[in-house]
Design an enzyme around this catalytic site. Structure first.
Site, PDB file in Angstrom:
ATOM      1  N   LYS A  11       0.807  -1.226   0.000  1.00 47.88           N
ATOM      2  CA  LYS A  11       0.000   0.000   0.000  1.00 47.88           C
ATOM      3  C   LYS A  11       0.845   1.284   0.000  1.00 47.88           C
ATOM      4  O   LYS A  11       2.048   1.248   0.257  1.00 47.88           O
ATOM      5  CB  LYS A  11      -0.920  -0.012   1.228  1.00 47.88           C
ATOM      6  CG  LYS A  11      -1.973  -1.107   1.189  1.00 47.88           C
ATOM      7  CD  LYS A  11      -2.840  -1.021   2.432  1.00 47.88           C
ATOM      8  CE  LYS A  11      -3.948  -2.037   2.435  1.00 47.88           C
ATOM      9  NZ  LYS A  11      -4.786  -1.903   3.651  1.00 47.88           N
ATOM     10  N   PHE A  59     -15.889   4.019   6.288  1.00 49.19           N
ATOM     11  CA  PHE A  59     -14.495   4.355   5.974  1.00 49.19           C
ATOM     12  C   PHE A  59     -14.185   4.352   4.481  1.00 49.19           C
ATOM     13  O   PHE A  59     -13.043   4.619   4.081  1.00 49.19           O
ATOM     14  CB  PHE A  59     -13.533   3.397   6.695  1.00 49.19           C
ATOM     15  CG  PHE A  59     -13.729   1.945   6.332  1.00 49.19           C
ATOM     16  CD1 PHE A  59     -13.196   1.412   5.171  1.00 49.19           C
ATOM     17  CD2 PHE A  59     -14.455   1.107   7.174  1.00 49.19           C
ATOM     18  CE1 PHE A  59     -13.374   0.077   4.843  1.00 49.19           C
ATOM     19  CE2 PHE A  59     -14.641  -0.238   6.863  1.00 49.19           C
ATOM     20  CZ  PHE A  59     -14.098  -0.744   5.687  1.00 49.19           C
ATOM     21  N   ARG A  87      -1.501 -14.303   4.474  1.00 52.00           N
ATOM     22  CA  ARG A  87      -2.208 -13.643   5.572  1.00 52.00           C
ATOM     23  C   ARG A  87      -1.428 -13.795   6.886  1.00 52.00           C
ATOM     24  O   ARG A  87      -1.402 -12.895   7.710  1.00 52.00           O
ATOM     25  CB  ARG A  87      -3.635 -14.158   5.672  1.00 52.00           C
ATOM     26  CG  ARG A  87      -4.435 -13.769   4.404  1.00 52.00           C
ATOM     27  CD  ARG A  87      -5.892 -14.059   4.491  1.00 52.00           C
ATOM     28  NE  ARG A  87      -6.567 -13.227   5.469  1.00 52.00           N
ATOM     29  CZ  ARG A  87      -6.867 -11.943   5.308  1.00 52.00           C
ATOM     30  NH1 ARG A  87      -6.517 -11.304   4.211  1.00 52.00           N
ATOM     31  NH2 ARG A  87      -7.514 -11.286   6.251  1.00 52.00           N
ATOM     32  N   THR A  93      -4.838  -7.134  10.877  1.00 53.36           N
ATOM     33  CA  THR A  93      -5.126  -5.842  10.253  1.00 53.36           C
ATOM     34  C   THR A  93      -4.659  -4.687  11.126  1.00 53.36           C
ATOM     35  O   THR A  93      -4.073  -3.722  10.643  1.00 53.36           O
ATOM     36  CB  THR A  93      -6.639  -5.721   9.968  1.00 53.36           C
ATOM     37  OG1 THR A  93      -7.026  -6.800   9.112  1.00 53.36           O
ATOM     38  CG2 THR A  93      -6.979  -4.406   9.301  1.00 53.36           C
ATOM     39  N   ARG A 104       2.958  -6.314   9.179  1.00 52.93           N
ATOM     40  CA  ARG A 104       2.254  -5.201   9.823  1.00 52.93           C
ATOM     41  C   ARG A 104       2.868  -4.824  11.171  1.00 52.93           C
ATOM     42  O   ARG A 104       2.898  -3.651  11.526  1.00 52.93           O
ATOM     43  CB  ARG A 104       0.771  -5.521   9.936  1.00 52.93           C
ATOM     44  CG  ARG A 104       0.097  -5.463   8.560  1.00 52.93           C
ATOM     45  CD  ARG A 104      -1.347  -5.846   8.626  1.00 52.93           C
ATOM     46  NE  ARG A 104      -2.016  -5.634   7.346  1.00 52.93           N
ATOM     47  CZ  ARG A 104      -3.035  -6.350   6.921  1.00 52.93           C
ATOM     48  NH1 ARG A 104      -3.519  -7.336   7.678  1.00 52.93           N
ATOM     49  NH2 ARG A 104      -3.589  -6.086   5.748  1.00 52.93           N
ATOM     50  N   ASN A 114      -1.725   0.226   7.033  1.00 58.31           N
ATOM     51  CA  ASN A 114      -1.177  -1.039   7.514  1.00 58.31           C
ATOM     52  C   ASN A 114      -0.315  -1.774   6.484  1.00 58.31           C
ATOM     53  O   ASN A 114      -0.123  -2.973   6.576  1.00 58.31           O
ATOM     54  CB  ASN A 114      -2.286  -1.934   8.077  1.00 58.31           C
ATOM     55  CG  ASN A 114      -3.314  -2.321   7.041  1.00 58.31           C
ATOM     56  OD1 ASN A 114      -3.121  -2.121   5.849  1.00 58.31           O
ATOM     57  ND2 ASN A 114      -4.420  -2.886   7.495  1.00 58.31           N
ATOM     58  N   HIS A 117      -2.134  -5.482   1.685  1.00 63.29           N
ATOM     59  CA  HIS A 117      -3.458  -6.089   1.528  1.00 63.29           C
ATOM     60  C   HIS A 117      -3.216  -7.475   0.959  1.00 63.29           C
ATOM     61  O   HIS A 117      -2.311  -7.670   0.143  1.00 63.29           O
ATOM     62  CB  HIS A 117      -4.312  -5.278   0.546  1.00 63.29           C
ATOM     63  CG  HIS A 117      -5.505  -6.024   0.042  1.00 63.29           C
ATOM     64  ND1 HIS A 117      -6.712  -6.013   0.703  1.00 63.29           N
ATOM     65  CD2 HIS A 117      -5.666  -6.832  -1.036  1.00 63.29           C
ATOM     66  CE1 HIS A 117      -7.572  -6.775   0.032  1.00 63.29           C
ATOM     67  NE2 HIS A 117      -6.957  -7.277  -1.026  1.00 63.29           N
TER      68      HIS A 117
END
Length: 140
Positions: A11, A59, A87, A93, A104, A114, A117
């Site tokens: 991100k 959001f 994951r 998250t 993260r 964070n 994704h």
């Protein structure tokens, strides 16, 4: 066990801090292989389309704004149990709840910023991969 593919995105908060290589290394060290990768600067329209599942969430506007604020790295990863493995290496998250050594925990700034994704199921992996890549761009 058969190889599986998943979608992964680095991100804007991470690309701004030049963490692409560090994050990709963590993914590769976890046994995932990058079989497609591209740096993109999402338009608002692309971000709205990609995150359409969240369009009714409070959001959504902030998410679209953030995701279109700087480049992202979109990737297809391949490996044994790639979805679960990705994951696991990403972590929770909320980075405050993420396990030590996860992407993260190490790199995220907040629950909103964070760093990564990843697809949560085979169906979403297929959809998310198709959103960003054609079959000819995925080279296993």
């Amino acid at each position: 066990m058969a190889l599986e593919r998943t979608f992964s995105m680095i991100k804007p908060d991470a690309t701004r801090r030049n963490l692409t290589g560090a994050i990709t290394k963590m993914l590769e060290d976890a046994g995932l292989r990058v079989i497609a990768s591209r740096r993109v600067w999402m338009s608002r329209r692309e971000a709205e389309g990609f995150y359409a599942v969240h369009k009714d969430r409070p959001f959504f506007g902030e998410l679209v704004e953030f995701m279109s604020s700087a480049p992202t790295i979109v990737q297809v990863l391949e490996g044994e149990n790639a979805i679960a493995r990705n994951r696991e290496v990403m972590g929770a998250t909320n980075p405050a709840n993420a396990a030590e050594g996860t992407i993260r925990k190490v790199h995220a700034l907040s629950i909103g910023e964070n760093s990564v994704h990843g697809s949560d199921a085979p169906e979403t992996a297929a959809q998310e991969i198709k959103y960003w890549f054609s079959d000819t761009e995925i080279v296993g």
